[in-house]
Design a protein around this motif. Structure first.
Motif, PDB file in Angstrom:
ATOM      1  N   GLU A 186      -5.678-101.287 -89.143  1.00  0.00           N
ATOM      2  CA  GLU A 186      -4.627-100.265 -89.231  1.00  0.00           C
ATOM      3  C   GLU A 186      -3.246-100.862 -88.961  1.00  0.00           C
ATOM      4  O   GLU A 186      -2.260-100.542 -89.641  1.00  0.00           O
ATOM      5  N   THR A 187      -3.160-101.718 -87.946  1.00  0.00           N
ATOM      6  CA  THR A 187      -1.886-102.368 -87.647  1.00  0.00           C
ATOM      7  C   THR A 187      -1.508-103.338 -88.754  1.00  0.00           C
ATOM      8  O   THR A 187      -0.343-103.416 -89.167  1.00  0.00           O
ATOM      9  N   TYR A 190      -0.102-101.410 -91.647  1.00  0.00           N
ATOM     10  CA  TYR A 190       1.259-100.954 -91.361  1.00  0.00           C
ATOM     11  C   TYR A 190       2.255-102.070 -91.695  1.00  0.00           C
ATOM     12  O   TYR A 190       3.256-101.848 -92.397  1.00  0.00           O
ATOM     13  N   ILE A 339     -10.858 -97.060 -83.616  1.00  0.00           N
ATOM     14  CA  ILE A 339      -9.415 -96.867 -83.473  1.00  0.00           C
ATOM     15  C   ILE A 339      -9.083 -95.388 -83.586  1.00  0.00           C
ATOM     16  O   ILE A 339      -9.632 -94.678 -84.436  1.00  0.00           O
ATOM     17  N   THR A 341      -5.769 -92.935 -84.219  1.00  0.00           N
ATOM     18  CA  THR A 341      -4.389 -92.971 -84.706  1.00  0.00           C
ATOM     19  C   THR A 341      -3.635 -91.739 -84.245  1.00  0.00           C
ATOM     20  O   THR A 341      -4.096 -90.612 -84.422  1.00  0.00           O
ATOM     21  N   ARG A 342      -2.461 -91.960 -83.638  1.00  0.00           N
ATOM     22  CA  ARG A 342      -1.612 -90.847 -83.226  1.00  0.00           C
ATOM     23  C   ARG A 342      -0.267 -90.963 -83.943  1.00  0.00           C
ATOM     24  O   ARG A 342       0.398 -92.001 -83.879  1.00  0.00           O
ATOM     25  N   LYS A 343       0.111 -89.905 -84.616  1.00  0.00           N
ATOM     26  CA  LYS A 343       1.411 -89.864 -85.279  1.00  0.00           C
ATOM     27  C   LYS A 343       2.465 -89.432 -84.273  1.00  0.00           C
ATOM     28  O   LYS A 343       2.280 -88.451 -83.536  1.00  0.00           O
ATOM     29  N   VAL A 349       4.208 -94.366 -84.984  1.00  0.00           N
ATOM     30  CA  VAL A 349       2.758 -94.236 -85.014  1.00  0.00           C
ATOM     31  C   VAL A 349       2.179 -95.172 -83.954  1.00  0.00           C
ATOM     32  O   VAL A 349       2.779 -96.200 -83.616  1.00  0.00           O
ATOM     33  N   SER A 350       1.031 -94.822 -83.418  1.00  0.00           N
ATOM     34  CA  SER A 350       0.358 -95.704 -82.473  1.00  0.00           C
ATOM     35  C   SER A 350      -1.133 -95.727 -82.761  1.00  0.00           C
ATOM     36  O   SER A 350      -1.709 -94.729 -83.208  1.00  0.00           O
ATOM     37  N   PHE A 351      -1.727 -96.885 -82.514  1.00  0.00           N
ATOM     38  CA  PHE A 351      -3.164 -97.069 -82.709  1.00  0.00           C
ATOM     39  C   PHE A 351      -3.785 -97.394 -81.352  1.00  0.00           C
ATOM     40  O   PHE A 351      -3.353 -98.327 -80.666  1.00  0.00           O
ATOM     41  N   TRP A 352      -4.809 -96.619 -80.985  1.00  0.00           N
ATOM     42  CA  TRP A 352      -5.439 -96.707 -79.669  1.00  0.00           C
ATOM     43  C   TRP A 352      -6.825 -97.317 -79.843  1.00  0.00           C
ATOM     44  O   TRP A 352      -7.653 -96.785 -80.591  1.00  0.00           O
TER      45      TRP A 352
END
Length: 401
Positions: A186-187, A190, A339, A341-343, A349-352
């Motif tokens: 995901e990162t 991006y 993962i 994903t939070r918008k 955006v952040s990936f946890w």
């Protein structure tokens, strides 16, 4: 009077000597560095300094007067050639110095391409020191072509600077994708999209066969048979710890200079911190390549050199600046299996990263709140439910849950 010597005048070495004085050490301190410049920040080298937005003096970690005012002897542009651990002496500039405690903060060096594939041609650069960046600065002219070998953070940061300055940029990455070793798909997605939007070509899953040119590089030949004409090349394929001096002194080496939890090496009275040091972490060992670790570990070692006897507990954090994106990373993602994903607001955006129900790390793009909350949660050992990360309007509420 006791004499403490620190070998390696980078971020860790500078932090260590400053902490010794802050903790009240009144003895003699000598800080030795191979580079002629006083201790300086490395992260801006591949960003603001290369762009011409930061002068050399602003890179310096301390003012020119700090070391003299704090009775710290700076020996710059000199290399330590030998350490005698039993006699507690070292050789520098043909002179023998006696020490009571010695800290090795020798850092790391970039991996280079072998000469057999053109790594020694003119126009091939790495990004690690002030001299490296000064040497390549004149290459960054609009319309020129640069090939960047390696799709990690160093390579991508150099690509961003080159693109901003109007160069034609191609990044080649032998792994199936960029950031393969350090970040989730995901990162990577991006940053691939971000670079694409700025005209950078990214070639993934194809290695470099060789660089061509008589004395200066003129093209890069890829493993798939393609040839990329270029004016210069930047190599960003990782770094390796500087351990030769420690090894010659009898210190154990294990992915860096092996230390115990307090920073003491296998040789009494010799300590280590920063990029070069491997320390206990969980059930294994860890070597961290980051500014945060260099400072925190060096300060912990300074206290332990004075007898504190406290284990160093790493709180990993990292960052990268590319174009108008600030990536902030908290924790270590090793062992993640999914993962979240939070918008955030706008394009944030952040990936946890989770392993089962345990939060391991957070990658936050232009989302300082997600980074700060994620970092605190990780350090507290708390793992919110994935759906809470996605659905909670105010992330700070997760700290109180």
């Amino acid at each position: 009077m006791a004499h403490f010597v620190v070998v390696g005048a980078g971020q860790a070495g500078a932090a260590l000597v400053a902490k010794l004085r802050a903790l009240g050490f009144q003895g003699d301190i000598t800080l030795i560095g191979e580079e002629p410049a006083p201790p300086y920040q490395r992260p801006p080298l591949s960003k603001a300094y290369l762009l011409g937005e930061m002068e050399e003096e602003r890179l310096w970690l301390r003012s020119a007067d700090f070391y003299a005012d704090n009775r710290i002897t700076l020996r710059l542009g000199e290399a330590v050639t030998a350490i005698d651990a039993s006699a507690r002496t070292l050789t520098v500039g043909g002179e023998t110095l006696t020490y009571d405690e010695l800290a090795l903060t020798t850092g790391s060096v970039p991996r280079r391409l072998p000469a057999a594939i053109g790594g020694d041609l003119a126009g091939v650069y790495t990004v690690r020191t002030l001299a490296d960046v000064d040497a390549m600065r004149a290459e960054f002219q609009p319309g020129r072509r640069v090939v960047i070998v390696g799709g990690g953070y160093i390579g991508l940061e150099a690509a961003a600077v080159a693109a901003k300055l109007g160069l034609h940029v191609t990044v080649i990455e032998a792994a199936p994708r960029i950031l393969q070793r350090v970040a989730a798909p995901e990162t990577a997605d991006y940053f691939r999209a971000l670079h694409g939007a700025h005209g950078v070509t990214i070639r993934e899953g194809v290695g470099l066969a060789r660089l061509a040119g008589e004395t200066r590089v003129t093209s890069a030949h890829l493993a798939d048979g393609n040839e990329l004409p270029c004016d210069f090349v930047i190599v960003g394929v990782g770094i390796q710890p500087i351990t030769a001096l420690a090894e010659a002194a009898g210190c154990a080496i294990e992915n860096g200079i092996r230390t115990d939890a307090t920073g003491l090496t296998s040789q009494s009275h010799i300590w280590s911190a920063g990029d070069c040091a491997s320390f206990p972490h969980g059930t294994g060992r860890l070597r961290l390549e980051s500014v945060g670790n260099a400072i925190d570990q060096a300060e912990a070692v300074a206290a332990n050199m004075l007898g504190a006897g406290q284990p160093y507990i790493a709180k990993p954090w990292f960052w990268s600046d590319q174009y108008d994106c600030k990536l902030q990373i908290a924790g270590l993602n090793t062992g993640y299996d999914h993962i979240v994903t939070r918008k955030g607001e706008g394009a944030a955006v952040s990936f946890w990263y989770y392993a089962g129900d345990r939060l391991l790390a957070v990658d936050a793009m232009n989302d300082a709140r997600a980074y700060m909350v994620g970092k605190r949660l990780i350090e507290m050992g708390r793992s919110p439910a994935p759906e809470a990360v996605v659905d909670t309007p105010d992330l700070k509420a997760l700290l109180k849950a």
